[in-house]
Write a protein that holds these residues in place. Sequence first.
Motif, short mmCIF file in Angstrom:
data_model
loop_
_atom_site.label_atom_id
_atom_site.label_comp_id
_atom_site.label_asym_id
_atom_site.label_seq_id
_atom_site.Cartn_x
_atom_site.Cartn_y
_atom_site.Cartn_z
N ARG A 94 -0.64 -6.35 6.67
CA ARG A 94 0.08 -5.63 5.61
C ARG A 94 1.02 -4.64 6.28
N GLY A 95 2.28 -4.99 6.37
CA GLY A 95 3.23 -4.14 7.09
C GLY A 95 3.91 -3.09 6.23
N THR A 96 3.83 -3.22 4.92
CA THR A 96 4.53 -2.30 4.03
C THR A 96 3.93 -0.90 4.11
N GLY A 97 4.81 0.10 4.23
CA GLY A 97 4.37 1.48 4.25
C GLY A 97 3.98 2.01 5.62
N PHE A 98 4.13 1.20 6.65
CA PHE A 98 3.75 1.64 8.00
C PHE A 98 4.70 2.71 8.53
N ASP A 99 4.14 3.75 9.13
CA ASP A 99 4.94 4.79 9.78
C ASP A 99 4.20 5.27 11.02
#
Length: 273
Positions: free
Chosen positions: A126-131
Amino acid sequence: MRFLGVVVAVVLGGVNVASSQVVTAVPTEPTVYSYCQDFQTLYIEIRRQAITPDDARNRFSSIMNGLKARFAGKDSSYGAIMEADTLTRSDSLSLDSLKRTRNYFVFPIRGYGPSAIGGTHGEGYRGTGFDLFDYTVRGSHPAQDIFIRDTNQDCLDDRNRQPVDILSMTNGLVLAIETGWKPGSEYRGGNWVWVYDPVMHGLFYYAHNNVVDVTPGQWVQAGQKLATMGRTGFNAYKTRSPTHLHLMYLQLLPSGLPIPRNPYSWLLTASRN
């Protein structure tokens, strides 16, 4: 006159001392190892929230673009950087076709293959929202978890009662490591290893290791042992978590900033050790 004589003597003495010194040029270009040190320091500052996300992005970009410049092309610096190894660059192939060959990637767990990847089709990614630069951001999972047979959670393979080796997926530079995790620590990745692949211009992150066997600045070959499988990390240590490797890949943009990319397809075609 006496005062003037003292001044002249001091000046002449200074000239004599200065003239006897051999002036050596101070290198202005950072070494590869200094980039490793800078990355290690920055990553720990991010974890401790001792730096703002914007400042972290700027420093990260500078480090990554500096490394890219050092590895660009084939030059004499490779001899020192690679500990007498040479970096094989398939200049006749595009990078995409290079990634599709079975010879480029090695499956990162010795004795295992794609069936060990979590989920049916690697949907744990799940790559969405990675920081990477804001340690307070939670909820994403831009990685593949790869599990071993370890029912009693002692970090030994149930089949042979031996530790399981974590292998480098590609040739690369060991950029940073963590070896100081202890039970109760809130460090999410536990004992981790970052490897920079200059051909792909990207970063591989191997987390939750037990014992780390490499050091920053070391050049590793695809299939070389990085660590042994462990259960280190805030969540990985808990009994509800099966023993696994957390594998993340970050592609570096021209700006030097990272975006996560799903390594699932590479894992499917990787050769096995």
